[in-house]
Motif scaffolding. Structure first.
Motif, PDB file in Angstrom:
ATOM      1  N   UNK A 127      -1.855   4.658   8.801  1.00 12.36           N
ATOM      2  CA  UNK A 127      -2.505   3.512   9.427  1.00 12.36           C
ATOM      3  C   UNK A 127      -1.464   2.801  10.270  1.00 12.36           C
ATOM      4  N   UNK A 128      -1.878   2.345  11.471  1.00 14.98           N
ATOM      5  CA  UNK A 128      -0.970   1.668  12.396  1.00 14.98           C
ATOM      6  C   UNK A 128      -1.517   0.287  12.690  1.00 14.98           C
ATOM      7  N   UNK A 129      -0.660  -0.731  12.513  1.00 16.55           N
ATOM      8  CA  UNK A 129      -1.006  -2.109  12.866  1.00 16.55           C
ATOM      9  C   UNK A 129      -0.107  -2.509  14.025  1.00 16.55           C
ATOM     10  N   UNK A 130      -0.737  -2.811  15.175  1.00 13.39           N
ATOM     11  CA  UNK A 130       0.013  -3.147  16.384  1.00 13.39           C
ATOM     12  C   UNK A 130      -0.293  -4.586  16.784  1.00 13.39           C
ATOM     13  N   UNK A 131       0.783  -5.380  16.933  1.00 17.58           N
ATOM     14  CA  UNK A 131       0.665  -6.791  17.292  1.00 17.58           C
ATOM     15  C   UNK A 131       1.287  -7.003  18.660  1.00 17.58           C
ATOM     16  N   UNK A 132       0.512  -7.620  19.569  1.00 20.13           N
ATOM     17  CA  UNK A 132       0.998  -7.902  20.918  1.00 20.13           C
ATOM     18  C   UNK A 132       0.791  -9.382  21.202  1.00 20.13           C
ATOM     19  N   UNK A 133       1.900 -10.072  21.574  1.00 21.45           N
ATOM     20  CA  UNK A 133       1.830 -11.504  21.813  1.00 21.45           C
ATOM     21  C   UNK A 133       1.617 -11.840  23.269  1.00 21.45           C
ATOM     22  N   UNK A 134       1.763 -13.125  23.569  1.00 27.12           N
ATOM     23  CA  UNK A 134       1.534 -13.627  24.914  1.00 27.12           C
ATOM     24  C   UNK A 134       0.421 -14.660  24.898  1.00 27.12           C
ATOM     25  N   UNK A 135      -0.234 -14.864  26.057  1.00 26.49           N
ATOM     26  CA  UNK A 135      -1.349 -15.813  26.116  1.00 26.49           C
ATOM     27  C   UNK A 135      -2.571 -15.308  25.364  1.00 26.49           C
ATOM     28  N   UNK A 136      -2.634 -13.992  25.168  1.00 25.93           N
ATOM     29  CA  UNK A 136      -3.723 -13.385  24.400  1.00 25.93           C
ATOM     30  C   UNK A 136      -3.105 -12.602  23.242  1.00 25.93           C
ATOM     31  N   UNK A 137      -3.351 -13.049  22.012  1.00 24.44           N
ATOM     32  CA  UNK A 137      -2.879 -12.316  20.834  1.00 24.44           C
ATOM     33  C   UNK A 137      -3.825 -11.150  20.580  1.00 24.44           C
ATOM     34  N   UNK A 164       0.809  -1.221   0.000  1.00 19.58           N
ATOM     35  CA  UNK A 164       0.000   0.000   0.000  1.00 19.58           C
ATOM     36  C   UNK A 164       0.839   1.266   0.000  1.00 19.58           C
ATOM     37  N   UNK A 165       2.164   1.137   0.099  1.00 21.46           N
ATOM     38  CA  UNK A 165       3.003   2.335   0.124  1.00 21.46           C
ATOM     39  C   UNK A 165       2.932   3.085  -1.198  1.00 21.46           C
ATOM     40  N   UNK A 166       2.823   2.341  -2.301  1.00 20.75           N
ATOM     41  CA  UNK A 166       2.758   2.998  -3.601  1.00 20.75           C
ATOM     42  C   UNK A 166       1.463   3.786  -3.781  1.00 20.75           C
ATOM     43  N   UNK A 167       0.424   3.444  -3.025  1.00 19.03           N
ATOM     44  CA  UNK A 167      -0.859   4.154  -3.134  1.00 19.03           C
ATOM     45  C   UNK A 167      -0.923   5.383  -2.245  1.00 19.03           C
ATOM     46  N   UNK A 168       0.143   5.691  -1.540  1.00 17.80           N
ATOM     47  CA  UNK A 168       0.163   6.887  -0.708  1.00 17.80           C
ATOM     48  C   UNK A 168      -0.264   6.688   0.717  1.00 17.80           C
ATOM     49  N   UNK A 169      -0.558   5.444   1.114  1.00 17.53           N
ATOM     50  CA  UNK A 169      -0.966   5.163   2.486  1.00 17.53           C
ATOM     51  C   UNK A 169       0.256   4.699   3.271  1.00 17.53           C
ATOM     52  N   UNK A 170       0.596   5.431   4.322  1.00 16.90           N
ATOM     53  CA  UNK A 170       1.740   5.083   5.166  1.00 16.90           C
ATOM     54  C   UNK A 170       1.277   4.152   6.273  1.00 16.90           C
ATOM     55  N   UNK A 171       1.675   2.893   6.207  1.00 15.71           N
ATOM     56  CA  UNK A 171       1.262   1.887   7.184  1.00 15.71           C
ATOM     57  C   UNK A 171       2.468   1.538   8.044  1.00 15.71           C
ATOM     58  N   UNK A 172       2.291   1.607   9.361  1.00 19.49           N
ATOM     59  CA  UNK A 172       3.345   1.279  10.321  1.00 19.49           C
ATOM     60  C   UNK A 172       2.958   0.033  11.088  1.00 19.49           C
ATOM     61  N   UNK A 173       3.890  -0.900  11.214  1.00 15.73           N
ATOM     62  CA  UNK A 173       3.661  -2.141  11.944  1.00 15.73           C
ATOM     63  C   UNK A 173       4.506  -2.117  13.205  1.00 15.73           C
TER      64      UNK A 173
END
Length: 679
Positions: free
Chosen positions: A607-617, A562-571
């Motif tokens: 857009x921000x995608x945040x992933x947190x692990x552990x016993x609960x994803x 999606x970077x080419x479409x102008x949307x800055x996505x951070x993981x």
């Protein structure tokens, strides 16, 4: 007593080298003592004595250096020049002492003054230039060497058989004189023609060296050898011309010009040998060159300073001596440092900074990883004059190998290549035959190894990425084949059967509702079964990137589209490690749907995608777009996302983003403990 200079190399002759140096220098010293004892006026013959003594000193040293490392024909020819010059230098004053004026003719051995120097000196001009090479001379070169050898033998024969001064002056001087009047008339013209041939063949040898230099840029130093050969060849022209009216001037020019050429030709030979890295004489030459050049500079400087100060202060000898000593003392150390740096560059190659520059240049200019590593190894070998350079991976397999044609010696250095504390390979270098690594070379290799390690790491990462892409492509092909098989063998026939059933139901409309109803019930069961097959097939389409990179890595690769479409996505990865395959597939699909909706409908910039692990994803997708409104409607996309979450025992929620802007999607899925890994 010799020492091996490399695999398959000819052994050096240490005893012979010492014997040549001692003999040549001893003869030169004896000639000086005898000349001082004989006394007499300084004539042109004394200039020839100086030339012969200089040949003994200079070429004796060169022969000793080369013989100590390699018993090469050039070393023996140079030794012949040194010994012949020494014998000629001794014969002249010794003959004067044994035959004073009026005591009769000199003894027959005194002819050595005119003969002993001929074989070696002519060989320097006619033979040596063709042999200073790592390759065997070609056919034309061998023919020229044979011609030069023939001229040398003929010149010696003419001098040994010349009946002079017979028949006009009595007894012949030469021991093998041919007392024939015809030969007596031809001996002098024959000698002149032979010296003319020496000059011509010498210039031909110089031209051959220059042509080799032009054709082969790697054959460095041959230009200097061509100049030195041409200078000595030109000094024989007066002996071929020798007009009677200016005989004294011409005869005086020959020894002086020959003496001057001795300051250039030996150095030219050594430069050609060093530049082409022949015979492994580098270490022996380094300090010798510095010592001789520094001595020459000091002697020349002393004479120049004394002359200048003597002219400026003609009445005060004490002041001249004091100022001369002070000037030389002040200039000795800077001169030595200046000479040492240039000799080190000639012998050992460039220093650390130029080497790093040349080696690092290949990182950005190479077309492939293999070309980059090979180019870096070649630059390292050329910069430090190494015998071989090998870049190895962690398994010891060679990634790049560069070897000198002349071989390599036994001294080897292996440097581990480490990047961020992890071993990525090794740099194995070997010195050239007869050489050893000094502290300077080892320090330079340690510095360069850091650049090489980076290149090896980049090559490994690129290779792994290339292999990963290949596996991904293979996995996608397998999935496509499986999908085609399911569609063709199961879903396709099922849909075709449903179509036929519908046609049959239409035909049964006239028979009553009971007949049609039974058929429709069956068709409904077929549709539900096909729909379940489609859902199962969709659930089985887990992206292969999940197996390769894991959930976090797969999401990072996903958002790059999606970077080419102008949307800055951070993981943001907050410690997501092991996730079950079914959960990872569901989470990946939900993130893909959420980001797709942001790109299509939200009009968001970030857009921000945040992933947190552990016993609960926990997976959070938040954008800064226009949001979902006050009463969002459940569509096909949201229903699909909710169903995927529920299938793995999770929940999904939609809410306004931070500050009331955009949309926030939160997925929570319980994760069981990761299984133990079997090593």
């Amino acid at each position: 007593m010799g020492e091996t200079t490399g695999a398959g190399a000819v052994r050096g002759r240490r005893c012979a080298a010492v014997a040549v140096v001692v003999t040549a220098w001893g003869l030169a010293a004896a000639a000086g003592l005898l000349a001082g004892t004989a006394g007499g006026p300084w004539t042109t013959d004394r200039w020839y004595l100086v030339v012969d003594a200089a040949d003994a000193v200079v070429y004796g040293l060169v022969a000793g250096v080369v013989l100590n490392r390699r018993a090469h024909p050039v070393a023996w020819l140079v030794a012949l020049t040194a010994i012949g010059g020494g014998v000629a230098a001794v014969a002249a004053p010794l003959g004067e002492l044994l035959t004073p004026d009026g005591a009769g003719s000199p003894p027959s051995w005194a002819v050595l003054q005119n003969v002993a120097w001929v074989p070696g000196t002519l060989a320097l001009v006619l033979v040596v230039p063709y042999l200073v090479s790592a390759e065997r001379p070609g056919r034309a070169a061998r023919a020229a060497v044979l011609a030069g050898a023939g001229v040398t033998v003929a010149a010696v024969a003419v001098r040994l058989t010349d009946p002079w001064p017979w028949p006009d002056g009595g007894q012949s001087f030469a021991p093998l004189a041919v007392r024939d009047e015809g030969w007596a008339r031809l001996a002098d013209p024959a000698s002149r023609w032979l010296f003319a041939a020496v000059a011509g063949l010498g210039l031909l040898a110089a031209g051959h060296a220059a042509l080799r230099r032009r054709r082969d840029p790697v054959a460095r130093g041959l230009g200097w050898l061509a100049i030195g050969t041409a200078l000595i060849a030109v000094t024989f022209l007066p002996l071929a011309v020798r007009p009677e009216s200016t005989g004294q001037v011409v005869v005086l020019f020959t020894p002086i010009a020959h003496l001057a050429s001795q300051a250039f030709f030996p150095a030219a030979v050594l430069v050609a040998v060093l530049r082409q890295r022949l015979w492994g004489i580098d270490l022996a030459v380094s300090r010798t060159l510095v010592w001789w050049l520094l001595t020459g500079l000091l002697v020349g400087g002393y004479i120049l300073v004394v002359a200048v100060l003597g002219w400026a202060l003609p009445d005060d000898g004490t002041a001249v001596r004091v100022l001369t000593t002070a000037a030389l003392a002040a200039g000795t150390q800077p001169a030595r440092g200046w000479l040492q740096r240039r000799v080190d560059r000639l012998v050992h190659g460039e220093g650390t900074a130029p080497t790093l520059s040349r080696v690092g240049r290949h990182l950005g200019n190479a077309a492939s990883d293999e070309e980059a590593l090979t180019g870096m190894a070649a630059s390292l070998a050329a910069s430090l004059n190494l015998g071989s350079v090998r870049v190895l991976d962690t398994a010891g397999e060679p990634l790049a190998v560069v070897a000198d044609p002349s071989g390599h010696g036994t001294d080897r250095v292996d440097i581990p290549l480490v990047v961020r504390g992890r071993l990525v390979g090794a740099l194995s270098v070997a010195a050239r035959p007869g050489e050893r690594f000094d502290r300077r070379a080892r320090a330079c290799l340690e510095e360069v190894a850091q650049v090489v390690a980076t290149a090896v790491q980049l090559a490994a990462v690129t290779r792994a990425l290339r292999e990963s892409r290949g596996r991904l492509a293979a996995a996608r092909d397998d999935e496509r084949r499986a999908l085609r098989r399911e569609l063709h063998d199961r879903i396709g026939p099922a849909l075709a059967g449903i179509g036929l059933g519908l046609a049959a139901a239409r035909n049964l409309l006239g028979d009553g509702p009971d007949a049609v109803g039974t058929l429709l019930v069956r068709l409904r069961a077929e549709v539900e079964a096909s729909a379940e097959d489609v859902r199962g097939l969709a659930r089985g389409l887990v992206p292969p990137v999940l197996d390769e990179l894991g959930l976090a890595g797969a999401v990072k690769e996903l958002v790059m589209r999606y970077e080419a479409d102008g949307l800055a996505v951070t993981v943001r990865d907050n410690g997501v490690e092991w996730v079950p395959g079914q959960v990872a597939g569901a989470a990946y699909a939900i993130v893909a749907e959420a980001v797709r909706n942001v790109a299509r409908h939200a009009r968001a910039r970030t857009c921000v995608v945040e992933l947190t692990g552990g016993r609960m994803l926990t997976v959070v997708v938040e954008d800064d777009g226009r949001g979902m409104g006050q009463a969002p409607r459940a569509g096909v996309g949201t229903s699909s996302v909710r169903e995927r979450a529920e299938e793995v025992g999770g929940t999904v929620e939609w809410a306004p983003g931070t500050g009331g802007r955009g949309t926030r999607v939160v997925l929570r899925v319980p994760v069981r403990t990761a299984p133990e890994r079997v090593v």
